[in-house]
Design a protein around this motif. Structure first.
Motif, mmCIF file in Angstrom:
data_model
loop_
_atom_site.group_PDB
_atom_site.id
_atom_site.type_symbol
_atom_site.label_atom_id
_atom_site.label_comp_id
_atom_site.label_asym_id
_atom_site.label_seq_id
_atom_site.Cartn_x
_atom_site.Cartn_y
_atom_site.Cartn_z
ATOM 1 N N ARG A 84 -29.906 -29.077 -16.635
ATOM 2 C CA ARG A 84 -28.735 -29.062 -17.515
ATOM 3 C C ARG A 84 -28.747 -27.873 -18.479
ATOM 4 N NH1 ARG A 84 -28.795 -34.842 -17.153
ATOM 5 N NH2 ARG A 84 -30.389 -35.006 -18.768
ATOM 6 N N ASP A 85 -29.943 -27.430 -18.857
ATOM 7 C CA ASP A 85 -30.054 -26.295 -19.785
ATOM 8 C C ASP A 85 -30.127 -24.996 -18.988
ATOM 9 O OD1 ASP A 85 -30.388 -24.626 -21.916
ATOM 10 O OD2 ASP A 85 -32.373 -25.366 -22.490
ATOM 11 N N LYS A 86 -29.021 -24.651 -18.349
ATOM 12 C CA LYS A 86 -29.033 -23.498 -17.444
ATOM 13 C C LYS A 86 -29.168 -22.173 -18.182
ATOM 14 C CE LYS A 86 -26.604 -25.625 -13.687
ATOM 15 N NZ LYS A 86 -26.127 -26.698 -14.581
ATOM 16 N N GLU A 87 -28.711 -22.148 -19.415
ATOM 17 C CA GLU A 87 -28.812 -20.904 -20.185
ATOM 18 C C GLU A 87 -30.280 -20.507 -20.340
ATOM 19 O OE1 GLU A 87 -27.440 -19.381 -24.543
ATOM 20 O OE2 GLU A 87 -26.020 -20.661 -23.466
ATOM 21 N N THR A 88 -31.123 -21.475 -20.686
ATOM 22 C CA THR A 88 -32.559 -21.219 -20.808
ATOM 23 C C THR A 88 -33.170 -20.906 -19.454
ATOM 24 O OG1 THR A 88 -32.721 -22.657 -22.744
ATOM 25 C CG2 THR A 88 -34.763 -22.174 -21.571
ATOM 26 N N LEU A 89 -32.766 -21.669 -18.434
ATOM 27 C CA LEU A 89 -33.275 -21.440 -17.083
ATOM 28 C C LEU A 89 -32.974 -20.017 -16.618
ATOM 29 C CD1 LEU A 89 -32.579 -24.526 -14.741
ATOM 30 C CD2 LEU A 89 -34.729 -23.278 -15.021
ATOM 31 N N MET A 90 -31.737 -19.594 -16.801
ATOM 32 C CA MET A 90 -31.339 -18.257 -16.357
ATOM 33 C C MET A 90 -32.097 -17.170 -17.112
ATOM 34 S SD MET A 90 -27.210 -18.636 -15.716
ATOM 35 C CE MET A 90 -27.036 -16.978 -15.057
ATOM 36 N N LYS A 91 -32.266 -17.364 -18.413
ATOM 37 C CA LYS A 91 -32.992 -16.390 -19.226
ATOM 38 C C LYS A 91 -34.444 -16.267 -18.759
ATOM 39 C CE LYS A 91 -34.169 -15.460 -24.099
ATOM 40 N NZ LYS A 91 -35.620 -15.652 -24.015
ATOM 41 N N ASN A 92 -35.083 -17.405 -18.526
ATOM 42 C CA ASN A 92 -36.480 -17.396 -18.086
ATOM 43 C C ASN A 92 -36.642 -16.758 -16.703
ATOM 44 O OD1 ASN A 92 -37.191 -18.648 -20.463
ATOM 45 N ND2 ASN A 92 -37.289 -20.701 -19.579
ATOM 46 N N LEU A 93 -35.699 -17.058 -15.819
ATOM 47 C CA LEU A 93 -35.767 -16.499 -14.467
ATOM 48 C C LEU A 93 -35.555 -14.994 -14.482
ATOM 49 C CD1 LEU A 93 -33.821 -19.320 -12.635
ATOM 50 C CD2 LEU A 93 -36.158 -18.614 -12.087
ATOM 51 N N GLN A 94 -34.643 -14.514 -15.325
ATOM 52 C CA GLN A 94 -34.398 -13.086 -15.409
ATOM 53 C C GLN A 94 -35.610 -12.347 -15.965
ATOM 54 O OE1 GLN A 94 -30.810 -11.756 -14.494
ATOM 55 N NE2 GLN A 94 -32.546 -10.545 -13.809
ATOM 56 N N GLU A 95 -36.340 -13.012 -16.859
ATOM 57 C CA GLU A 95 -37.569 -12.416 -17.380
ATOM 58 C C GLU A 95 -38.670 -12.415 -16.316
ATOM 59 O OE1 GLU A 95 -38.514 -14.609 -20.882
ATOM 60 O OE2 GLU A 95 -36.939 -13.672 -22.102
ATOM 61 N N GLU A 96 -38.745 -13.511 -15.558
ATOM 62 C CA GLU A 96 -39.784 -13.617 -14.526
ATOM 63 C C GLU A 96 -39.524 -12.655 -13.367
ATOM 64 O OE1 GLU A 96 -41.777 -16.967 -11.538
ATOM 65 O OE2 GLU A 96 -40.279 -17.574 -13.024
ATOM 66 N N PHE A 97 -38.252 -12.537 -12.971
ATOM 67 C CA PHE A 97 -37.862 -11.670 -11.855
ATOM 68 C C PHE A 97 -36.876 -10.627 -12.401
ATOM 69 C CE2 PHE A 97 -38.667 -15.926 -10.102
ATOM 70 C CZ PHE A 97 -39.675 -15.643 -9.178
ATOM 71 N N SER A 98 -37.413 -9.611 -13.028
ATOM 72 C CA SER A 98 -36.591 -8.674 -13.812
ATOM 73 C C SER A 98 -35.598 -7.881 -12.961
ATOM 74 C CB SER A 98 -37.491 -7.707 -14.587
ATOM 75 O OG SER A 98 -38.321 -6.980 -13.694
ATOM 76 N N GLU A 99 -35.899 -7.707 -11.680
ATOM 77 C CA GLU A 99 -35.007 -6.922 -10.817
ATOM 78 C C GLU A 99 -34.061 -7.801 -10.002
ATOM 79 O OE1 GLU A 99 -37.082 -2.740 -9.833
ATOM 80 O OE2 GLU A 99 -37.823 -4.401 -8.622
ATOM 81 N N SER A 100 -34.074 -9.080 -10.272
ATOM 82 C CA SER A 100 -33.287 -10.006 -9.453
ATOM 83 C C SER A 100 -31.839 -10.088 -9.929
ATOM 84 C CB SER A 100 -33.913 -11.398 -9.492
ATOM 85 O OG SER A 100 -33.776 -11.961 -10.791
ATOM 86 N N LEU A 101 -30.992 -10.590 -9.042
ATOM 87 C CA LEU A 101 -29.613 -10.945 -9.380
ATOM 88 C C LEU A 101 -29.582 -12.454 -9.582
ATOM 89 C CD1 LEU A 101 -26.519 -10.460 -9.563
ATOM 90 C CD2 LEU A 101 -26.439 -10.736 -7.069
ATOM 91 N N VAL A 102 -29.365 -12.882 -10.816
ATOM 92 C CA VAL A 102 -29.295 -14.313 -11.121
ATOM 93 C C VAL A 102 -27.823 -14.703 -11.212
ATOM 94 C CG1 VAL A 102 -29.959 -16.162 -12.701
ATOM 95 C CG2 VAL A 102 -31.490 -14.205 -12.364
ATOM 96 N N VAL A 103 -27.397 -15.543 -10.286
ATOM 97 C CA VAL A 103 -25.988 -15.945 -10.193
ATOM 98 C C VAL A 103 -25.854 -17.380 -10.692
ATOM 99 C CG1 VAL A 103 -24.026 -16.229 -8.634
ATOM 100 C CG2 VAL A 103 -25.710 -14.423 -8.194
ATOM 101 N N PRO A 104 -24.875 -17.664 -11.553
ATOM 102 C CA PRO A 104 -24.731 -19.024 -12.090
ATOM 103 C C PRO A 104 -24.413 -20.053 -11.013
ATOM 104 C CG PRO A 104 -23.380 -17.448 -13.304
ATOM 105 C CD PRO A 104 -23.877 -16.740 -12.090
#
Length: 305
Positions: free
Chosen positions: A121-141
């Motif tokens: 449910r807390d996707k904002e935190t999830l997306m932020k953490n994933l972008q930090e973990e995989f800095s070159e990735s494309l994170v799509v909502p």
């Protein structure tokens, strides 16, 4: 990504009423990147591929039978990009092989992380953490809805759609209706049919489209992903009458509501209505497995989608 070379057909549904109803078969855009998912991912992936990235990865979110998860996995396979699905429901971690959507996504190269519903449910935190973990990735909502997705939806509209009085789409996360609203002709009225009980959708769509040319109807029919016997009957009869397969989460509910509005004389006489078939037929197999366990009627002809 490129624009499809084949023409997407618009089919008239012969309903014998004072208005004319048509369906634009966006489900035929691509065999696996189905319907509106192709267009919602179009600019997201196009812009990502233009970047110089050494370790490409697409990360996105979805539930057990998510059309978006299935489409993202197929897209990753087509372009040779690794995909990671963040899946709602940690109870699926040991049983996902039995799930037709997740099995198909895995076959197309997607790996998974299963998270609790609370974490999800807390996707904002999830997306932020994933972008930090995989800095070159494309994170799509979840559902693919963002500014790039809304821009991509413009390709669902063309010269052939300009003469219609009403443009209709099911609503999940709101991206598709936002794009239709943003790029519709001045004279066109846009109707959205909610598959989920979400009171924030109208504001979200307005924020994306910046236009007040749309009306939203509740077509959730008991809630997101809920499948009523009436929904199944409608989908099966629609196929028998018109030869077009609908799925039970979005398009089946939308068309059923449109038929109700026609019966109630909502649309002015001689108006032309265009409904967008946004795909998602892969979900029928999972829906039928669930229905079968409950000894309920099945959606017919799911093996042909």
């Amino acid at each position: 990504m490129n624009l499809p070379e084949h023409k997407i057909p618009i089919i008239e549904i012969p309903i014998g009423k004072k208005v004319r109803l048509f369906i634009k078969r966006e489900d035929l855009t691509h065999p696996e990147i189905s319907g509106n998912k192709y267009w919602k991912m179009f600019y997201n992936v196009k812009k990502y591929l233009e970047k110089e990235v050494s370790d490409r990865k697409i990360i996105t979110f979805g539930g057990a039978f998510s059309n978006h998860i299935a489409a993202a996995a197929a897209l990753g396979k087509e372009f040779g990009i690794e995909t990671l699905g963040i899946i709602r429901g940690d109870e699926l971690e040991n049983t996902w092989q039995e799930n037709p959507t997740l099995s198909l996504a895995h076959k197309n190269g997607m790996t998974f992380r299963f998270v609790t519903r609370e974490t999800y449910r807390d996707k904002e935190t999830l997306m932020k953490n994933l972008q930090e973990e995989f800095s070159e990735s494309l994170v799509v909502p979840e559902g693919g809805t963002n500014e790039n997705a809304v821009e991509g939806i413009q390709f669902m509209l063309n010269e052939e759609t300009q003469d219609f009085d009403y443009l209709c789409s099911a609503i999940g996360t709101g991206g598709t209706l936002s794009g239709i609203s943003k790029f519709a002709e001045e004279h066109q009225k846009v109707l959205g049919f909610k598959a989920v009980k979400d009171e924030s959708l109208e504001k979200r769509i307005l924020n994306f489209s910046k236009r007040q040319n749309f009306t939203i109807f509740d077509a959730s029919d008991g809630g997101f992903g809920k499948i009523t016997d009436e929904n199944i009957r409608f989908i099966n009869k629609f196929y028998q009458d018109f030869g077009i397969i609908l799925e039970p989460v979005y398009t089946g509910k939308m068309l059923r509501k449109i038929f109700e509005l026609i019966e109630e004389d909502y649309f002015p006489e001689n108006n032309k209505i265009l409904a967008f078939h946004t795909g998602g037929l892969q979900g029928i197999k999972g829906a039928n497995e669930m229905l079968k366990k409950k000894n309920r009627n099945l959606i017919l002809l799911h093996d042909k989608n």
